[in-house]
Design an enzyme around this catalytic site. Structure first.
Site, PDB file in Angstrom:
ATOM      1  N   ASN A 147      -1.994  20.300 -18.587  1.00  0.00           N
ATOM      2  CA  ASN A 147      -2.468  19.550 -19.753  1.00  0.00           C
ATOM      3  C   ASN A 147      -2.655  20.462 -20.972  1.00  0.00           C
ATOM      4  OD1 ASN A 147      -2.575  17.150 -18.296  1.00  0.00           O
ATOM      5  ND2 ASN A 147      -4.630  17.621 -17.527  1.00  0.00           N
TER       6      ASN A 147
ATOM      7  N   HIS B  24       5.684  12.164 -27.733  1.00  0.00           N
ATOM      8  CA  HIS B  24       4.694  12.919 -26.966  1.00  0.00           C
ATOM      9  C   HIS B  24       4.875  14.437 -27.112  1.00  0.00           C
ATOM     10  CE1 HIS B  24       1.867  13.825 -23.820  1.00  0.00           C
ATOM     11  NE2 HIS B  24       2.796  14.464 -23.126  1.00  0.00           N
TER      12      HIS B  24
ATOM     13  N   HIS C  45      -2.755  19.107 -24.498  1.00  0.00           N
ATOM     14  CA  HIS C  45      -2.749  17.639 -24.409  1.00  0.00           C
ATOM     15  C   HIS C  45      -3.994  16.962 -24.966  1.00  0.00           C
ATOM     16  CE1 HIS C  45       0.890  18.220 -22.198  1.00  0.00           C
ATOM     17  NE2 HIS C  45       0.999  16.951 -21.871  1.00  0.00           N
TER      18      HIS C  45
ATOM     19  N   GLU D  97      -4.886  17.017  -8.970  1.00  0.00           N
ATOM     20  CA  GLU D  97      -5.555  17.545 -10.169  1.00  0.00           C
ATOM     21  C   GLU D  97      -7.055  17.772  -9.960  1.00  0.00           C
ATOM     22  OE1 GLU D  97      -3.974  16.507 -14.190  1.00  0.00           O
ATOM     23  OE2 GLU D  97      -6.007  15.815 -14.530  1.00  0.00           O
TER      24      GLU D  97
ATOM     25  N   LYS E 265       6.221  23.325 -12.634  1.00  0.00           N
ATOM     26  CA  LYS E 265       5.499  22.106 -12.263  1.00  0.00           C
ATOM     27  C   LYS E 265       5.394  21.995 -10.743  1.00  0.00           C
ATOM     28  CE  LYS E 265       4.201  17.599 -13.199  1.00  0.00           C
ATOM     29  NZ  LYS E 265       4.119  16.461 -14.036  1.00  0.00           N
TER      30      LYS E 265
ATOM     31  N   ARG F 156      -4.068  21.997 -11.448  1.00  0.00           N
ATOM     32  CA  ARG F 156      -3.102  21.116 -12.133  1.00  0.00           C
ATOM     33  C   ARG F 156      -3.489  20.863 -13.585  1.00  0.00           C
ATOM     34  NH1 ARG F 156       0.174  15.950  -9.659  1.00  0.00           N
ATOM     35  NH2 ARG F 156       1.187  15.343 -11.600  1.00  0.00           N
TER      36      ARG F 156
ATOM     37  N   LYS G  14       2.263  11.542 -10.474  1.00  0.00           N
ATOM     38  CA  LYS G  14       1.330  10.753 -11.298  1.00  0.00           C
ATOM     39  C   LYS G  14       2.044   9.464 -11.681  1.00  0.00           C
ATOM     40  CE  LYS G  14      -1.829  13.995 -13.540  1.00  0.00           C
ATOM     41  NZ  LYS G  14      -2.242  14.603 -14.812  1.00  0.00           N
TER      42      LYS G  14
ATOM     43  N   ARG H 298       0.820  -1.231   0.000  1.00  0.00           N
ATOM     44  CA  ARG H 298       0.000   0.000   0.000  1.00  0.00           C
ATOM     45  C   ARG H 298       0.849   1.274   0.000  1.00  0.00           C
ATOM     46  NH1 ARG H 298      -3.035  -3.030   3.786  1.00  0.00           N
ATOM     47  NH2 ARG H 298      -4.787  -4.032   2.720  1.00  0.00           N
TER      48      ARG H 298
ATOM     49  N   GLU I 290       7.363  20.035 -23.800  1.00  0.00           N
ATOM     50  CA  GLU I 290       6.828  20.240 -22.438  1.00  0.00           C
ATOM     51  C   GLU I 290       7.473  21.464 -21.776  1.00  0.00           C
ATOM     52  OE1 GLU I 290       4.312  18.821 -20.975  1.00  0.00           O
ATOM     53  OE2 GLU I 290       4.033  16.869 -21.925  1.00  0.00           O
TER      54      GLU I 290
ATOM     55  N   HIS J  24      -3.169  14.041 -27.357  1.00  0.00           N
ATOM     56  CA  HIS J  24      -3.501  12.626 -27.111  1.00  0.00           C
ATOM     57  C   HIS J  24      -4.281  12.051 -28.286  1.00  0.00           C
ATOM     58  CE1 HIS J  24      -3.008  13.181 -22.496  1.00  0.00           C
ATOM     59  NE2 HIS J  24      -1.879  12.829 -23.076  1.00  0.00           N
TER      60      HIS J  24
HETATM   61  N1  GLY Z   1       1.751  15.711 -16.993  1.00  0.00           N
HETATM   62  C1  GLY Z   1       0.762  16.484 -16.381  1.00  0.00           C
HETATM   63  C2  GLY Z   1       0.729  16.363 -14.902  1.00  0.00           C
HETATM   64  O1  GLY Z   1       1.659  15.844 -14.329  1.00  0.00           O
HETATM   65  O2  GLY Z   1      -0.222  16.774 -14.304  1.00  0.00           O
END
Ligand code: GLY
Length: 366
Positions: free
Chosen positions: A250, A269, A253, A242, A232, A246, A148, A126, A190, A257
């Site tokens: 994106n 990407h 994106h 998010e 970031k 956050r 993430k 966990r 990015e 995507h």
């Molecule tokens: N790649 C976008 C984020 O980490 O929220």
């Protein structure tokens, strides 16, 4: 392996809580890994892709020298690493190493490995500590920072995952020395995104000397990396899961995507994000919220960095279907991050298909 220590930069992520962590940036930094591993850790599993065996072994050896019981696990290169099968094989290794809750995992590699290592760390017992050692520009400025984590399923990318902040991130710029040029350019997508959403000085640095910013040892690249990580860090510190802010990360994106899906993930990407940002800028112009100058600046900065700014013009039905499936849409409404000006992101919800098509027309080449 430790060549020379330049002065490392430390960027703190978090809002003063127990789970805050440092991102350490510099050249020849492997010796600094000790500072990121909690003193209570005894066993460490280093996860690396096949292509980075030497680097993975160097990290393991460094950890052994520092007195840890360090083990190593090799995973496939690229997106193939992010599967349930590979995650399950790592759980087996973790069991065999008897890794306990007070031990740690180290992910060495690009975004696929840091996503996988983070996911395995999030799920083992966990949640155990993960230290990320990103080796690509994209992973340094995006994937490895912010917690993430995830793997893919047959139905799509990143559908299974967890938020699990790392215990530390080590960005050794020397790792970029052998990164193929097109991977550096992709990472720049990015970096430039961070410029548009929050720190326009990034755009000035890229435009001032687009050639030198792709050299791993240039001070300009280091400054770009540090600035992008600060963007970031600021965003994820305020909104780690998010729920709102956050989402600005994106930017570009949703369309990106869609391109990636339509192209069967053969596009890098950052290149897809580049076209996606031009698309978002055109959408904002059509919605009457963004002026011509900033839209044009999208094309000029991205092109200067060697990134694509247009896409083939005969794929609308597939792109639209892919955007509607995007996991960032809520209910049946498509949502886009757009700019009202440089560093002023906002959201555009439910634009009409005619407007979406018109923006596509403006990013299409025949
Ligand atoms: N790649 C976008 C984020 O980490 O929220």
């Amino acid at each position: 392996m430790v060549s020379h220590m330049s002065d490392p930069t430390r960027i703190r992520v978090g809002e003063g809580g127990e789970s805050d962590y440092d991102v350490v940036i510099g050249s020849g930094l492997l010796g600094n890994i000790a500072g990121l591993v909690d003193p209570g850790v005894q066993r460490v599993l280093v996860i690396h892709p096949q292509a980075l065996r030497t680097t993975g072994e160097a990290v393991r050896d460094e950890l052994r020298t520092l007195g840890f019981s360090a083990f190593i696990a090799e995973v496939p290169d690229g997106e193939a690493a992010k599967s349930a099968e590979v995650a399950a094989s790592l759980w087996t290794v973790l069991g065999q190493c008897a890794l306990t809750r007070s031990d740690a995992i180290v992910g060495v590699g690009g975004g696929t490995v840091t996503d996988l290592a983070g996911f395995v760390a999030a799920t083992w017992l966990r949640g155990v500590a993960v230290i990320q050692v990103p080796t690509t520009l994209l992973a340094m400025v995006d994937a490895a920072v912010g917690g993430k984590t995830g793997i893919n399923t047959a139905e799509g990318k990143n559908l299974v995952g967890a938020f699990h902040s790392p215990a530390g991130v080590l960005c050794d710029l020397a790792m970029l020395a052998t990164l193929p040029a097109n991977e550096v350019v992709s990472g720049m997508g990015e970096v430039i995104k961070c410029g548009f959403i929050a720190d326009p000085v990034i755009l000035e640095i890229v435009q001032a000397d687009p050639q030198s910013v792709t050299r791993w040892d240039s001070p300009a690249l280091r400054e770009l990396i540090e600035r992008s990580i600060r963007v970031k860090a600021t965003v994820v510190s305020q909104d780690p899961r998010e729920s709102s802010l956050r989402e600005i990360l994106n930017y570009g994106h949703t369309f990106a995507h869609a391109i990636e899906q339509v192209e069967g993930y053969s596009w890098r990407h950052g290149e897809a994000v580049s076209v996606g940002m031009v698309y978002a800028a055109e959408l904002a112009r059509l919605a009457g919220i963004l002026g011509d100058t900033v839209v044009d600046q999208h094309r000029s900065v991205l092109a200067a960095a060697g990134l694509p700014t247009s896409y083939r013009g005969d794929r609308w039905p597939q792109l639209y279907a892919a955007m509607r499936r995007d996991k960032k849409s809520r209910g049946s409404l498509l949502r886009f991050v757009v700019l009202g000006a440089l560093a002023e992101p906002s959201r555009l919800e439910g634009p009409a298909e005619s407007m979406l098509m018109a923006a596509y027309d403006r990013v299409s080449h025949r």
